[in-house]
Design an enzyme around this catalytic site. Structure first.
Site, PDB file in Angstrom:
ATOM      1  N   SER A   1       0.664  -1.155   0.111  1.00 43.62           N
ATOM      2  CA  SER A   1       0.060  -0.042  -0.186  1.00 43.62           C
ATOM      3  C   SER A   1       0.789   1.337  -0.075  1.00 43.62           C
ATOM      4  CB  SER A   1      -0.952  -0.061   1.083  1.00 43.62           C
ATOM      5  OG  SER A   1      -2.115   0.753   0.885  1.00 43.62           O
TER       6      SER A   1
ATOM      7  N   ASP B   1      -8.856  -2.776  -6.881  1.00 45.22           N
ATOM      8  CA  ASP B   1      -8.798  -3.788  -5.617  1.00 45.22           C
ATOM      9  C   ASP B   1      -9.839  -3.491  -4.498  1.00 45.22           C
ATOM     10  OD1 ASP B   1      -7.586  -1.693  -4.350  1.00 45.22           O
ATOM     11  OD2 ASP B   1      -5.613  -2.868  -4.377  1.00 45.22           O
TER      12      ASP B   1
ATOM     13  N   HIS C   1      -7.488  -5.138  -1.708  1.00 46.01           N
ATOM     14  CA  HIS C   1      -6.420  -4.119  -1.594  1.00 46.01           C
ATOM     15  C   HIS C   1      -5.477  -5.077  -0.135  1.00 46.01           C
ATOM     16  CE1 HIS C   1      -4.011  -0.811  -1.363  1.00 46.01           C
ATOM     17  NE2 HIS C   1      -4.208  -0.672   0.039  1.00 46.01           N
TER      18      HIS C   1
END
Length: 279
Positions: A62, A215, A249
């Protein structure tokens, strides 16, 4: 605890960062991020030294991907070649995500805006200059209109200034790390792609949300832009992009199947016989 960058080989060593901060534009500095880079450099060198002076593998997730790219791009190229065998970046796009624009709206009463938040706004690098991301009865806002959107959303002038002078220049200067790199992302999950405000109330009303691929956080456009920004640069000797279907994600680093594939990429890059620069 924000996602951390991890220096791995053979044992993982975490490198946590302060998510409120963000890398500074070229020619400028952020004291906290500079301190993070120094500590990460020491961690990488120590990990290499304790493992027979072999280069390490960096793994990020991330927002950590932006910190890792900043760290690599601000490190001398000979140092990178000496100490970093491979960089594996998971769940990170090349240009932010639309969902963040929704969270900045006045109805959500955002109390504090950090540079780290603004750095994840959609960038023209990924979304183009003309793709409408927010639409009202009076006008639409594309990635190039972010300054006008932030002002219309009611953010204080200081936040708009931070975006213009800090976040946007970093997004526009995003480049490959010039070390072997693998990007692992999810996809096939409904992701906020456009916000439509059909009522005269403008940005103060509840929007109609148009979903697209991604995502669940990062849009497909931002994920695909990695192939152009990173893999499309002739200076980047090795670049590999992998997308895991129907994966979120967070799922990239928590789902059993996704973790197996992610760890497979890490372990393959760590194999002594593999020279990723020749792959």
């Amino acid at each position: 605890m924000p996602p951390a960058i991890t220096a791995t080989r053979p044992a993982s060593r975490p490198a946590p960062y302060d998510f409120r901060h963000a890398p500074a534009p070229p020619g400028t500095a952020n004291r906290e991020v500079s301190r993070f880079r120094r500590r990460l450099r020491q961690l990488v060198e120590r990990a290499s030294r304790t493992n027979g002076d072999k280069p390490v593998i960096l793994v990020s997730h991330s927002q950590g991907g932006y910190f890792a790219l900043d760290f690599l791009n601000r490190s001398p190229l000979p140092w990178r070649r000496r100490f970093v065998k491979h960089f594996v970046m998971a769940s990170t796009g090349a240009g932010g995500f639309v969902l963040l624009m929704q969270t900045l709206l006045p109805s959500l009463q955002v109390r504090m805006i950090f540079p780290g938040t603004l750095s994840a706004l959609p960038s023209p690098v990924a979304f183009g200059d003309d793709t409408p991301l927010v639409v009202t009865t009076n006008r639409s806002y594309a990635a190039r209109d972010m300054l006008a959107f932030l002002a219309a959303a009611g953010l204080p002038p200081q936040a708009v200034w931070l975006y213009e002078t800090r976040a946007l220049p970093v997004a526009l200067s995003l480049g490959p790390p010039l070390v072997p790199m693998t990007c692992v992302n999810g996809g096939g999950v409904p992701t906020v792609e456009k916000l439509v405000y059909p009522c005269p109330g403008g940005l103060g009303a509840a929007p109609e949300v148009v979903y697209g691929d991604g995502d669940g956080v990062v849009n497909l456009a931002s994920i695909l832009a990695l192939d152009t920004v990173m893999g499309g640069d002739p200076r980047q000797e090795h670049y590999r992009s992998m997308r895991i279907a129907n994966m979120s994600h967070l799922g990239v680093v928590s789902d059993a199947l996704a973790l197996e594939r992610l760890l497979g990429e890490i372990l393959y890059a760590a194999t002594p016989a593999v020279d990723a620069r020749a792959m």
